[in-house]
Design a protein around this motif. Structure first.
Motif, PDB file in Angstrom:
ATOM      1  N   ILE A  98       1.452  -3.124  -3.744  1.00 32.80           N
ATOM      2  CA  ILE A  98       0.177  -3.542  -3.190  1.00 32.80           C
ATOM      3  C   ILE A  98       0.219  -3.186  -1.710  1.00 32.80           C
ATOM      4  CG2 ILE A  98      -1.359  -5.479  -2.747  1.00 32.80           C
ATOM      5  CD1 ILE A  98      -0.118  -6.806  -5.245  1.00 32.80           C
ATOM      6  N   ALA A  99      -0.652  -2.269  -1.314  1.00 29.48           N
ATOM      7  CA  ALA A  99      -0.651  -1.761   0.055  1.00 29.48           C
ATOM      8  C   ALA A  99      -1.940  -2.162   0.764  1.00 29.48           C
ATOM      9  CB  ALA A  99      -0.511  -0.240   0.037  1.00 29.48           C
ATOM     10  N   ALA A 100      -1.890  -2.143   2.095  1.00 29.37           N
ATOM     11  CA  ALA A 100      -3.051  -2.479   2.907  1.00 29.37           C
ATOM     12  C   ALA A 100      -3.616  -1.210   3.534  1.00 29.37           C
ATOM     13  CB  ALA A 100      -2.667  -3.470   3.994  1.00 29.37           C
ATOM     14  N   GLU A 101      -4.937  -1.162   3.650  1.00 24.93           N
ATOM     15  CA  GLU A 101      -5.583  -0.024   4.286  1.00 24.93           C
ATOM     16  C   GLU A 101      -5.382  -0.039   5.794  1.00 24.93           C
ATOM     17  OE1 GLU A 101      -9.620   0.353   3.062  1.00 24.93           O
ATOM     18  OE2 GLU A 101      -9.086   0.443   0.960  1.00 24.93           O
ATOM     19  N   GLY A 102      -5.054  -1.150   6.338  1.00 26.04           N
ATOM     20  CA  GLY A 102      -4.818  -1.299   7.769  1.00 26.04           C
ATOM     21  C   GLY A 102      -4.319  -2.700   8.019  1.00 26.04           C
ATOM     22  N   LEU A 103      -4.154  -3.058   9.284  1.00 33.00           N
ATOM     23  CA  LEU A 103      -3.641  -4.380   9.611  1.00 33.00           C
ATOM     24  C   LEU A 103      -4.545  -5.484   9.072  1.00 33.00           C
ATOM     25  CD1 LEU A 103      -1.390  -5.894  11.007  1.00 33.00           C
ATOM     26  CD2 LEU A 103      -2.712  -5.825  13.113  1.00 33.00           C
ATOM     27  N   LEU A 104      -5.844  -5.299   9.197  1.00 34.81           N
ATOM     28  CA  LEU A 104      -6.788  -6.307   8.704  1.00 34.81           C
ATOM     29  C   LEU A 104      -7.650  -5.768   7.568  1.00 34.81           C
ATOM     30  CD1 LEU A 104      -7.914  -7.768  12.131  1.00 34.81           C
ATOM     31  CD2 LEU A 104      -6.220  -8.690  10.563  1.00 34.81           C
ATOM     32  N   GLY A 105      -7.315  -4.598   7.043  1.00 38.97           N
ATOM     33  CA  GLY A 105      -8.126  -3.961   6.010  1.00 38.97           C
ATOM     34  C   GLY A 105      -7.884  -4.526   4.636  1.00 38.97           C
ATOM     35  N   GLY A 106      -8.603  -3.978   3.692  1.00 39.74           N
ATOM     36  CA  GLY A 106      -8.486  -4.400   2.307  1.00 39.74           C
ATOM     37  C   GLY A 106      -7.190  -3.908   1.686  1.00 39.74           C
ATOM     38  N   ARG A 107      -6.954  -4.321   0.477  1.00 45.07           N
ATOM     39  CA  ARG A 107      -5.734  -3.952  -0.252  1.00 45.07           C
ATOM     40  C   ARG A 107      -6.087  -3.006  -1.391  1.00 45.07           C
ATOM     41  NH1 ARG A 107      -1.126  -6.949   1.895  1.00 45.07           N
ATOM     42  NH2 ARG A 107      -2.118  -8.558   3.100  1.00 45.07           N
ATOM     43  N   TYR A 108      -5.103  -2.269  -1.836  1.00 44.20           N
ATOM     44  CA  TYR A 108      -5.240  -1.400  -2.993  1.00 44.20           C
ATOM     45  C   TYR A 108      -3.894  -1.294  -3.677  1.00 44.20           C
ATOM     46  CZ  TYR A 108      -3.257   2.244   0.010  1.00 44.20           C
ATOM     47  OH  TYR A 108      -2.439   2.971   0.837  1.00 44.20           O
ATOM     48  N   LEU A 109      -3.898  -0.806  -4.909  1.00 48.90           N
ATOM     49  CA  LEU A 109      -2.672  -0.631  -5.671  1.00 48.90           C
ATOM     50  C   LEU A 109      -2.217   0.810  -5.489  1.00 48.90           C
ATOM     51  CD1 LEU A 109      -0.670  -1.942  -7.619  1.00 48.90           C
ATOM     52  CD2 LEU A 109      -2.103  -1.152  -9.494  1.00 48.90           C
ATOM     53  N   ASN A 110      -1.073   0.984  -4.861  1.00 44.83           N
ATOM     54  CA  ASN A 110      -0.519   2.307  -4.587  1.00 44.83           C
ATOM     55  C   ASN A 110       0.592   2.604  -5.591  1.00 44.83           C
ATOM     56  OD1 ASN A 110      -0.327   4.702  -2.972  1.00 44.83           O
ATOM     57  ND2 ASN A 110       1.614   3.899  -2.222  1.00 44.83           N
ATOM     58  N   LEU A 111       0.561   3.794  -6.168  1.00 45.83           N
ATOM     59  CA  LEU A 111       1.578   4.210  -7.125  1.00 45.83           C
ATOM     60  C   LEU A 111       2.399   5.334  -6.517  1.00 45.83           C
ATOM     61  CD1 LEU A 111      -0.644   4.273 -10.334  1.00 45.83           C
ATOM     62  CD2 LEU A 111       0.903   2.456  -9.586  1.00 45.83           C
ATOM     63  N   ASN A 112       3.711   5.129  -6.459  1.00 46.95           N
ATOM     64  CA  ASN A 112       4.632   6.146  -5.962  1.00 46.95           C
ATOM     65  C   ASN A 112       5.396   6.716  -7.149  1.00 46.95           C
ATOM     66  OD1 ASN A 112       4.099   5.758  -3.159  1.00 46.95           O
ATOM     67  ND2 ASN A 112       5.276   3.863  -3.267  1.00 46.95           N
ATOM     68  N   PRO A 113       4.996   7.903  -7.623  1.00 48.24           N
ATOM     69  CA  PRO A 113       5.666   8.491  -8.791  1.00 48.24           C
ATOM     70  C   PRO A 113       7.124   8.811  -8.499  1.00 48.24           C
ATOM     71  CG  PRO A 113       3.590   9.599  -8.316  1.00 48.24           C
ATOM     72  CD  PRO A 113       3.892   8.716  -7.153  1.00 48.24           C
ATOM     73  N   GLY A 114       7.954   8.623  -9.493  1.00 50.78           N
ATOM     74  CA  GLY A 114       9.373   8.936  -9.372  1.00 50.78           C
ATOM     75  C   GLY A 114       9.661  10.330  -9.896  1.00 50.78           C
ATOM     76  N   ASN A 115      10.902  10.552 -10.320  1.00 50.70           N
ATOM     77  CA  ASN A 115      11.340  11.862 -10.796  1.00 50.70           C
ATOM     78  C   ASN A 115      11.814  11.856 -12.238  1.00 50.70           C
ATOM     79  OD1 ASN A 115      10.914  13.128  -8.289  1.00 50.70           O
ATOM     80  ND2 ASN A 115      12.831  12.263  -7.520  1.00 50.70           N
ATOM     81  N   ALA A 116      11.558  10.807 -12.974  1.00 46.94           N
ATOM     82  CA  ALA A 116      12.041  10.719 -14.357  1.00 46.94           C
ATOM     83  C   ALA A 116      11.360  11.753 -15.242  1.00 46.94           C
ATOM     84  CB  ALA A 116      11.798   9.319 -14.914  1.00 46.94           C
ATOM     85  N   ASP A 117      12.056  12.127 -16.307  1.00 50.33           N
ATOM     86  CA  ASP A 117      11.499  13.093 -17.254  1.00 50.33           C
ATOM     87  C   ASP A 117      10.537  12.446 -18.242  1.00 50.33           C
ATOM     88  OD1 ASP A 117      12.904  15.206 -16.137  1.00 50.33           O
ATOM     89  OD2 ASP A 117      14.659  14.851 -17.404  1.00 50.33           O
ATOM     90  N   THR A 118      10.716  11.148 -18.499  1.00 49.47           N
ATOM     91  CA  THR A 118       9.838  10.461 -19.445  1.00 49.47           C
ATOM     92  C   THR A 118       8.577   9.990 -18.731  1.00 49.47           C
ATOM     93  OG1 THR A 118      11.009   8.398 -19.067  1.00 49.47           O
ATOM     94  CG2 THR A 118      11.716   9.722 -20.944  1.00 49.47           C
ATOM     95  N   ILE A 119       7.471  10.036 -19.438  1.00 53.36           N
ATOM     96  CA  ILE A 119       6.159   9.682 -18.891  1.00 53.36           C
ATOM     97  C   ILE A 119       5.722   8.334 -19.466  1.00 53.36           C
ATOM     98  CG2 ILE A 119       3.731  10.424 -18.753  1.00 53.36           C
ATOM     99  CD1 ILE A 119       5.650  12.220 -17.204  1.00 53.36           C
ATOM    100  N   LEU A 120       5.078   7.526 -18.639  1.00 50.58           N
ATOM    101  CA  LEU A 120       4.537   6.247 -19.107  1.00 50.58           C
ATOM    102  C   LEU A 120       3.377   6.502 -20.063  1.00 50.58           C
ATOM    103  CD1 LEU A 120       4.497   4.223 -15.768  1.00 50.58           C
ATOM    104  CD2 LEU A 120       5.888   3.733 -17.785  1.00 50.58           C
ATOM    105  N   ALA A 121       3.422   5.887 -21.213  1.00 53.88           N
ATOM    106  CA  ALA A 121       2.349   6.017 -22.199  1.00 53.88           C
ATOM    107  C   ALA A 121       1.345   4.880 -22.003  1.00 53.88           C
ATOM    108  CB  ALA A 121       2.930   5.962 -23.612  1.00 53.88           C
ATOM    109  N   ALA A 122       0.178   5.051 -22.561  1.00 55.13           N
ATOM    110  CA  ALA A 122      -0.863   4.031 -22.468  1.00 55.13           C
ATOM    111  C   ALA A 122      -0.338   2.694 -22.974  1.00 55.13           C
ATOM    112  CB  ALA A 122      -2.082   4.457 -23.275  1.00 55.13           C
TER     113      ALA A 122
END
Length: 164
Positions: A98-122
């Motif tokens: 959960i990241a912030a757009e700025g010091l007083l800004g709104g929040r959003y969900l940030n995804l940092n992809p890794g390097n694994a060979d397997t992919i997340l399924a639905a």
């Protein structure tokens, strides 16, 4: 008769402009949702600032949105469900934060992809998560620790007293 025709034409023009504006707003914003989406989940110890419809981003680019936020009554963790575009395939070792757009800004969900060979399924869960930082709590800790340190080291002995 002439006046009624002018009023009708002006009314039609106003209606056409309003419909055009509505179509433009619908097509350029995230109102319509994520097409061809698949859903994933993530567990956080706190979900401050997230709401249904909050952006989900990868590398700062919106790729989805939060679809549900629930509380697990057994563990008191926040369960976040989010939908991603179907063309975004995330590795199994992706980190959700959960990241912030700025010091007083709104929040959003940030995804940092890794390097694994397997992919997340639905329907799968993102294993690694980082909750949001509570800036007000950090500022409070800083201020109180500064006050405690000053009280311990800043006091001079009273006149006439002896220190052991």
């Amino acid at each position: 008769m002439q006046r009624n025709l002018v009023e009708t034409l002006v009314g039609a023009a106003v209606l056409a402009v309003a419909l055009g504006f509505g179509w433009y707003a619908y097509s350029t914003t995230s109102i319509r949702g994520t097409r061809g989406a698949y859903e994933l989940t993530a567990r956080f110890d706190r979900a401050d600032g997230l709401a249904i419809g909050t952006d989900v981003r990868v590398s700062g680019i919106k790729v989805g949105s939060v679809t549900a936020i629930t509380l697990d009554p057994a563990t008191f963790f926040a369960n976040i469900r989010f939908a991603l575009r179907s063309d975004v395939k995330l590795p199994d070792d992706t980190v959700a934060e959960i990241a912030a757009e700025g010091l007083l800004g709104g929040r959003y969900l940030n995804l940092n992809p890794g390097n694994a060979d397997t992919i997340l399924a639905a329907g799968q869960a993102v294993k690694y998560t980082k909750s949001s930082a509570d800036f007000m709590q950090m500022i409070g800790k800083f201020l109180f620790s500064a006050t405690e340190d000053k009280g311990k080291t800043g006091a001079a002995p009273a006149a006439g007293s002896t220190q052991p």
